[in-house]
Design a protein around this motif. Sequence first.
Motif, PDB file in Angstrom:
ATOM      1  N   THR A  26       0.834  -1.201   0.000  1.00 21.02           N
ATOM      2  CA  THR A  26       0.000   0.000   0.000  1.00 21.02           C
ATOM      3  C   THR A  26       0.866   1.248   0.000  1.00 21.02           C
ATOM      4  O   THR A  26       0.386   2.326  -0.343  1.00 21.02           O
ATOM      5  N   SER A  41      -1.529  -3.567   3.954  1.00 21.55           N
ATOM      6  CA  SER A  41      -2.787  -3.450   4.675  1.00 21.55           C
ATOM      7  C   SER A  41      -2.789  -4.434   5.838  1.00 21.55           C
ATOM      8  O   SER A  41      -2.362  -5.577   5.697  1.00 21.55           O
ATOM      9  N   SER A  42      -3.284  -4.021   6.994  1.00 24.34           N
ATOM     10  CA  SER A  42      -3.292  -4.906   8.154  1.00 24.34           C
ATOM     11  C   SER A  42      -4.221  -6.104   7.944  1.00 24.34           C
ATOM     12  O   SER A  42      -4.019  -7.156   8.537  1.00 24.34           O
ATOM     13  N   GLN A  43      -5.251  -5.991   7.106  1.00 25.08           N
ATOM     14  CA  GLN A  43      -6.133  -7.119   6.843  1.00 25.08           C
ATOM     15  C   GLN A  43      -5.418  -8.189   6.025  1.00 25.08           C
ATOM     16  O   GLN A  43      -5.765  -9.360   6.078  1.00 25.08           O
ATOM     17  N   GLU A  44      -4.436  -7.792   5.256  1.00 26.61           N
ATOM     18  CA  GLU A  44      -3.729  -8.722   4.388  1.00 26.61           C
ATOM     19  C   GLU A  44      -2.716  -9.569   5.152  1.00 26.61           C
ATOM     20  O   GLU A  44      -2.445 -10.711   4.796  1.00 26.61           O
ATOM     21  N   LYS A  46      -1.417 -11.688   8.361  1.00 26.26           N
ATOM     22  CA  LYS A  46      -1.925 -12.473   9.480  1.00 26.26           C
ATOM     23  C   LYS A  46      -0.728 -12.918  10.315  1.00 26.26           C
ATOM     24  O   LYS A  46       0.265 -13.378   9.764  1.00 26.26           O
ATOM     25  N   GLN A  49       1.765 -15.960   9.529  1.00 27.99           N
ATOM     26  CA  GLN A  49       1.529 -16.375   8.146  1.00 27.99           C
ATOM     27  C   GLN A  49       2.859 -16.574   7.443  1.00 27.99           C
ATOM     28  O   GLN A  49       3.722 -15.720   7.482  1.00 27.99           O
TER      29      GLN A  49
END
Length: 66
Positions: A26, A41-44, A46, A49
């Motif tokens: 981003t 992005s923090s949603q991307e 984990k 991961q």
Amino acid sequence: MPAPRITAAAARQALEGAIAAGLTPTAAVWLADGSYRLEFSSQELKPGQDVAANDAGKPKKWGEKS
């Protein structure tokens, strides 16, 4: 000693590496000392991961047979 130069090739390789790992940068920040930071992005992302888990070229684990 002067700071390393930021080249178009270095920028391209950093971005292509992140994209190849399945991430979408981003933001990209290049600093005067030649270092850089890619932001995602923090949603991307984990926790825990392993982005290279699907890499077919990764080395085998110790003792793993073909």
